[in-house]
Design a protein around this motif. Structure first.
Motif, PDB file in Angstrom:
ATOM      1  N   GLN A  29       0.837  -1.216   0.000  1.00 49.68           N
ATOM      2  CA  GLN A  29       0.000   0.000   0.000  1.00 49.68           C
ATOM      3  C   GLN A  29       0.868   1.260   0.000  1.00 49.68           C
ATOM      4  OE1 GLN A  29      -0.412  -2.488   2.428  1.00 49.68           O
ATOM      5  NE2 GLN A  29      -2.041  -3.507   1.271  1.00 49.68           N
ATOM      6  N   LEU A  30       2.124   1.116  -0.364  1.00 43.98           N
ATOM      7  CA  LEU A  30       3.081   2.241  -0.392  1.00 43.98           C
ATOM      8  C   LEU A  30       3.169   2.922   0.970  1.00 43.98           C
ATOM      9  CD1 LEU A  30       2.257   3.800  -3.897  1.00 43.98           C
ATOM     10  CD2 LEU A  30       3.841   1.944  -3.331  1.00 43.98           C
ATOM     11  N   ASN A  31       2.982   2.121   2.015  1.00 45.09           N
ATOM     12  CA  ASN A  31       3.080   2.598   3.404  1.00 45.09           C
ATOM     13  C   ASN A  31       2.133   3.761   3.704  1.00 45.09           C
ATOM     14  OD1 ASN A  31       5.181   0.763   4.340  1.00 45.09           O
ATOM     15  ND2 ASN A  31       6.481   1.845   2.887  1.00 45.09           N
ATOM     16  N   CYS A  67       6.317   6.777   2.036  1.00 44.05           N
ATOM     17  CA  CYS A  67       4.930   6.919   2.497  1.00 44.05           C
ATOM     18  C   CYS A  67       4.143   7.706   1.463  1.00 44.05           C
ATOM     19  CB  CYS A  67       4.866   7.612   3.849  1.00 44.05           C
ATOM     20  SG  CYS A  67       3.178   7.855   4.464  1.00 44.05           S
ATOM     21  N   ALA A  68       3.028   7.126   1.020  1.00 48.47           N
ATOM     22  CA  ALA A  68       2.197   7.765  -0.001  1.00 48.47           C
ATOM     23  C   ALA A  68       1.076   8.607   0.593  1.00 48.47           C
ATOM     24  CB  ALA A  68       1.611   6.701  -0.930  1.00 48.47           C
ATOM     25  N   ILE A 112       9.413   7.392  -2.652  1.00 50.20           N
ATOM     26  CA  ILE A 112       8.541   8.556  -2.712  1.00 50.20           C
ATOM     27  C   ILE A 112       7.941   8.881  -1.345  1.00 50.20           C
ATOM     28  CG2 ILE A 112       7.976   8.179  -5.145  1.00 50.20           C
ATOM     29  CD1 ILE A 112       5.192   7.176  -4.138  1.00 50.20           C
ATOM     30  N   ALA A 113       7.762  10.181  -1.101  1.00 57.61           N
ATOM     31  CA  ALA A 113       7.092  10.672   0.101  1.00 57.61           C
ATOM     32  C   ALA A 113       6.101  11.726  -0.372  1.00 57.61           C
ATOM     33  CB  ALA A 113       8.100  11.265   1.080  1.00 57.61           C
ATOM     34  N   THR A 114       4.823  11.389  -0.365  1.00 59.34           N
ATOM     35  CA  THR A 114       3.821  12.291  -0.908  1.00 59.34           C
ATOM     36  C   THR A 114       2.779  12.651   0.137  1.00 59.34           C
ATOM     37  OG1 THR A 114       2.424  10.464  -1.685  1.00 59.34           O
ATOM     38  CG2 THR A 114       4.092  11.276  -3.195  1.00 59.34           C
ATOM     39  N   SER A 138       0.780  16.172  -3.295  1.00 57.07           N
ATOM     40  CA  SER A 138       0.038  16.005  -4.546  1.00 57.07           C
ATOM     41  C   SER A 138      -1.463  15.845  -4.386  1.00 57.07           C
ATOM     42  CB  SER A 138       0.603  14.795  -5.305  1.00 57.07           C
ATOM     43  OG  SER A 138       0.733  13.674  -4.447  1.00 57.07           O
ATOM     44  N   GLY A 139      -2.011  16.198  -3.237  1.00 56.93           N
ATOM     45  CA  GLY A 139      -3.452  16.097  -3.045  1.00 56.93           C
ATOM     46  C   GLY A 139      -4.237  16.882  -4.074  1.00 56.93           C
ATOM     47  N   ILE A 140      -3.659  17.982  -4.549  1.00 59.51           N
ATOM     48  CA  ILE A 140      -4.353  18.833  -5.519  1.00 59.51           C
ATOM     49  C   ILE A 140      -4.685  18.070  -6.792  1.00 59.51           C
ATOM     50  CG2 ILE A 140      -2.299  19.742  -6.703  1.00 59.51           C
ATOM     51  CD1 ILE A 140      -5.324  21.810  -5.485  1.00 59.51           C
ATOM     52  N   ASN A 141      -3.938  17.007  -7.074  1.00 56.16           N
ATOM     53  CA  ASN A 141      -4.179  16.226  -8.289  1.00 56.16           C
ATOM     54  C   ASN A 141      -5.460  15.406  -8.219  1.00 56.16           C
ATOM     55  OD1 ASN A 141      -1.796  17.179  -9.425  1.00 56.16           O
ATOM     56  ND2 ASN A 141      -0.585  15.463  -8.638  1.00 56.16           N
TER      57      ASN A 141
END
Length: 240
Positions: A29-31, A67-68, A112-114, A138-141
């Motif tokens: 789950q990409l952490n 962490c995604a 990645i750390a998003t 990247s929540g805006i996406n």
């Protein structure tokens, strides 16, 4: 101190020689920070805060992502304002607990750390990243503004750089994150563990009392504001 495990499917903690490593363990789950991960993190941070022998903490992750952010599938299942307010409050408490932990916390970022994952990096006192790491809010996406990640991000990088990331959702690479002040060091992936362990050992070798008092003082002084004296000295400004 013996090795401890809390919710082994989502979080693994190991403490050796005063250095605790907390590893997010949801690689598939990409952490993502599910409710169970946040709860396990909070419990672990509360326990560590009360441990007098603790010298340093490393926050790490398994798999290809650090962490995604929040678990979007979990969020979609309970799409109510009350749920979101509670979830974000719990996440904010975890981030604040990292900042208020009496010892330094190092993020070891291998991928990645998003969104809230980038917030997690920004909330740690130090961060060392692999050359393969990338960072974004990247929540805006997906139509969401990363409001709570914005706080940690804007305390690490300049206002315009933070705002640009928030309204575009663009990723920055590890070299850019280093240049902008989000992280402290970039190393090849094969050297990431060694570099992080070396920094933790360097901190652990210092005076524990000085480190604990120093961290508390460092963040206290950041929130203080300069105040103009109520009365200036009775001299002309030309004499100053």
């Amino acid at each position: 101190m013996p090795m401890e495990r809390d919710s082994p499917s989502t979080l693994v903690t190991e403490v050796r020689a005063g250095i605790a490593t907390i590893q997010l363990n949801r690689p598939a789950q990409l952490n993502a920070l599910s409710e169970s991960v946040l709860d396990a993190l909070q419990r672990q941070l509360d326990e560590l805060a009360a441990e007098p022998s603790l010298r340093c903490v490393i926050v790490a992750a398994s798999g290809r992502a650090f962490c995604a952010g929040h678990d979007l599938e979990e969020m979609r299942r309970t799409a109510t304002l009350e749920y979101y307010q509670s979830l974000f409050a719990r996440c904010s408490r975890v981030m604040q607990s990292i900042r208020s932990l009496p010892v330094p916390v190092i993020a070891r970022v291998q991928g990645i750390a998003t969104a809230a994952g980038c917030q997690l990096v920004g909330s740690c006192d130090l961060a060392i990243a692999s050359e393969e790491a990338r960072f974004a809010v990247s929540g805006i996406n997906v139509g969401l503004f990363c409001s709570t990640p914005a706080v940690a991000l804007s305390r690490n990088v300049s206002t315009k750089r933070a705002f640009d990331m928030l309204v575009t959702g663009k990723f920055i690479d590890a070299a850019t994150a280093l240049d902008w002040g989000l992280i402290n060091e970039v190393v090849p992936a094969a050297l990431l563990d060694a570099a992080t362990d070396r920094k933790a050992a360097e901190i652990a070798a210092k005076s524990p009392a000085a480190i604990r008092h120093g961290k508390a003082m460092f963040y206290r002084q950041q929130v203080l504001r300069w105040r103009r004296p109520t009365r200036w000295p009775a001299r002309s400004w030309l004499e100053i």
